[in-house]
Design a protein around this motif. Structure first.
Motif: not given
Length: 265
Positions: A15-42
């Motif tokens: 869980m991250f209070s700043d999800v966009e920052q987490a995406k930027t960080f792990y995207g650059d460090v680990l090369g992750w890409t991200f799927g669509e957020s599931s509003s039904e599951y928080g």
């Protein structure tokens, strides 16, 4: 995909209070890409390495904000039965077991040594689609100040056998599910500040440990240990900009002989 043996690490999220920052960080460090957020599951958002699901991030529910930490989930054929074993052996069930739609059944728990972990009974979501490749989960260790309790608890809840590393300078135990070594347990020494609680340290695979550390620190991450060579790979321990601890390891760069171990009951 074959059903994972009971107690095998099968998923990780945080869980991250700043999800966009987490995406930027792990995207650059680990090369992750991200799927669509599931509003039904928080707004649960899966992370991918080379198109394979390897982890997830999610914002905290209102009022549930806390220090971010990675949660490792261990496979279970029956989450409710595992939850009972957790309670019967001195652990605490913090959430669940609860069904997550058709995806599976989960619960969160704390072992007697203080580390929080998850249990996952897979449905349509069986867990990691890749491991031990760049960007994917590789290994995890229970860091605990009370290893005696942790050592008794884990094989009582899961069908583990254990081996102790024969090295007087370190108190480290490894747990096997069947023929596979799946988890480690490290005694926390005085090197850890007293305010740091027991936790599960998750390792993600990288192609170059030093490059990953450089990327992480430039983005506000903190180097806690390493980089260091070992027979298992070159690794380093980090905290991300929001304070979640994790490690990176290049398993292609190894040095030294594998440690000797002793089977323990």
């Amino acid at each position: 995909m074959a059903v994972r043996p009971e107690g095998t690490p099968c998923w990780a999220d945080a869980m991250f209070s700043d999800v966009e920052q987490a995406k930027t960080f792990y995207g650059d460090v680990l090369g992750w890409t991200f799927g669509e957020s599931s509003s039904e599951y928080g707004n649960y958002t899966q992370a991918y390495a080379d198109g394979k699901a390897v982890a997830a991030i999610v914002p905290p529910m209102p009022g549930q904000e806390s220090q971010p930490q990675w949660c490792l989930y261990l496979a279970s054929e029956d989450a409710a039965a595992t939850a009972e074993k957790i309670r019967d052996n001195g652990g605490e069930v913090l959430m669940g077991p609860m069904e997550v739609g058709e995806f599976g059944t989960m619960c969160l728990a704390r072992e007697p040594g203080g580390a929080v972990f998850g249990v996952w009974q897979g449905g349509t979501h069986e867990g990691f689609e890749a491991t031990a490749v760049p960007g994917a989960y590789c290994w995890a260790e229970f860091f605990t100040r009370d290893p005696e309790q942790t050592d008794a608890f884990l094989p009582a809840v899961f069908p583990y056998t254990a081996q102790q590393i024969d090295d007087a300078s370190i108190d480290f135990r490894m747990f096997k599910a069947g023929d596979d070594t799946v988890l480690g347990r490290m005694r926390m020494t005085d090197d850890f500040p007293p305010e740091v609680p027991s936790y599960v340290n998750v390792y993600f695979t990288v192609g170059d440990c030093d490059d990953a550390v450089d990327r992480a620190t430039k983005l506000g991450g903190v180097l806690r240990f390493g980089p260091m060579d070992s027979p298992f790979g070159r690794f380093a321990a980090l905290s991300d900009p929001q304070g979640a601890n994790f490690s990176v390891i290049d398993i292609t760069t190894t040095q030294g002989e594998m440690p000797r171990t002793t089977d323990v009951s």
